[in-house]
Design a protein around this motif. Sequence first.
Motif, PDB file in Angstrom:
ATOM      1  N   UNK A   1       0.826  -1.204   0.000  1.00 37.86           N
ATOM      2  CA  UNK A   1       0.000   0.000   0.000  1.00 37.86           C
ATOM      3  C   UNK A   1       0.861   1.256   0.000  1.00 37.86           C
ATOM      4  N   UNK A   2       1.914   1.288   0.825  1.00 31.23           N
ATOM      5  CA  UNK A   2       2.726   2.494   0.912  1.00 31.23           C
ATOM      6  C   UNK A   2       4.075   2.145   1.529  1.00 31.23           C
ATOM      7  N   UNK A   3       5.032   3.043   1.305  1.00 33.76           N
ATOM      8  CA  UNK A   3       6.377   2.906   1.855  1.00 33.76           C
ATOM      9  C   UNK A   3       6.770   4.237   2.489  1.00 33.76           C
ATOM     10  N   UNK A   4       7.248   4.201   3.717  1.00 38.51           N
ATOM     11  CA  UNK A   4       7.756   5.394   4.383  1.00 38.51           C
ATOM     12  C   UNK A   4       9.115   5.055   4.977  1.00 38.51           C
ATOM     13  N   UNK A   5      10.095   5.932   4.788  1.00 38.47           N
ATOM     14  CA  UNK A   5      11.455   5.663   5.256  1.00 38.47           C
ATOM     15  C   UNK A   5      11.885   6.771   6.214  1.00 38.47           C
ATOM     16  N   UNK A   6      12.225   6.391   7.424  1.00 36.02           N
ATOM     17  CA  UNK A   6      12.645   7.359   8.429  1.00 36.02           C
ATOM     18  C   UNK A   6      14.041   7.890   8.128  1.00 36.02           C
ATOM     19  N   UNK A   7      14.390   8.998   8.752  1.00 40.53           N
ATOM     20  CA  UNK A   7      15.705   9.612   8.542  1.00 40.53           C
ATOM     21  C   UNK A   7      16.829   8.680   8.951  1.00 40.53           C
ATOM     22  N   UNK A   8      16.563   7.765   9.910  1.00 34.90           N
ATOM     23  CA  UNK A   8      17.601   6.836  10.351  1.00 34.90           C
ATOM     24  C   UNK A   8      17.725   5.616   9.448  1.00 34.90           C
ATOM     25  N   UNK A   9      16.902   5.544   8.404  1.00 36.64           N
ATOM     26  CA  UNK A   9      16.996   4.451   7.447  1.00 36.64           C
ATOM     27  C   UNK A   9      16.000   3.326   7.649  1.00 36.64           C
ATOM     28  N   UNK A  10      15.219   3.354   8.722  1.00 31.50           N
ATOM     29  CA  UNK A  10      14.206   2.323   8.910  1.00 31.50           C
ATOM     30  C   UNK A  10      13.121   2.464   7.855  1.00 31.50           C
TER      31      UNK A  10
END
Length: 350
Positions: free
Chosen positions: A305-314
């Motif tokens: 459905x969606x992809x979100x990537x945190x600033x720390x790379x997770x």
Amino acid sequence: MALVSDCLGGVAFSADGQNWTMFDTAALPSTDVRDLAVWRGGVYTAHIPHRVWSPPSTDPDGQPVAGRWVISGGGVARFADGKWTAWSNENAPELADAVNALAAGPTALWAATSGRGLVAWNGATWLGRRDCGDENRCIQDNYVTAVAVGADGTVWAATARFNGRGTGVALLDDRATPADADDDGWFVLRGASAMPGDLIHAILPDADASAWFGCSTQDDEGRVRGAGIARLLDDRQTVTRLDSRDLAPGVLAANDVTAVARHPLTGDLWVGTARSGLSVRGVDGVWRSFTRASTAGGLAGDAIADIAIEANGTVWVATRQSTFDADHRASAPAAAAPGAPLSGSSTALG
């Protein structure tokens, strides 16, 4: 504070990742939450109308009325200073009750709606940009399927007809005056710069001034067919295409692209598909894939459905509820309206 939408309905937040507080119909305009955005210190949620049970009752003449499900609510809500504020078409006539996506920009929060076009919130007023019939001066249709804001403040809006047939992408330069549409500048991608599919499910404005799109087409019988990934180069004229039919097996997993995200640390391009899991393109051009099977169930499903990537790379991956087709040995996502945002569970990948 982390804030996530609950696939069962509503919004939950946690300040420590351990203890959670749930918000539902008592605070929200709808428990069908489609997107989240952080803008100017507030957390905004996009909603479409949800079903509410109306118990048995009697009409004004005393006749019994059976219990039934009714459609209610929708719009945008903001959580700030410990309280919720909600807007819908009732108290904000420019806004629709069906809001599909949100994008935070430097001067406004942009809402992609079904039926009311692209709507801007500047912190004080809502102003809609709707189809005016002039392809050079306004948005192309009033059903917006995806919205994103580039680093230069350009607003990218993908549109469709009321029946779900896509009508491409338009770019808006609002001249930093989101509450004034008179000075807007529009550029519609067409001709040499048109997408390989006119129904857009995902937009990623990239740091190099190019942009990536997840594209589909719709045939005469209304079936949506994936058209792969399109990349619009920084000249905003040249389009290149990544298509699984033109590449070796196992490269781009499938053409029904639902999400595109750039990894902030590695630069890898993460691509979600509707039925075939994830494909990841490294900066060296080498692809790798993730599916539920290849991750031994670590990935919640193959319908992304969606992809979100945190600033720390997770990397966070939302997957859509699906059923397993034993005859074809494949998972199939539950049906959704063309262009409708997808929802489901989430998985974190390191």
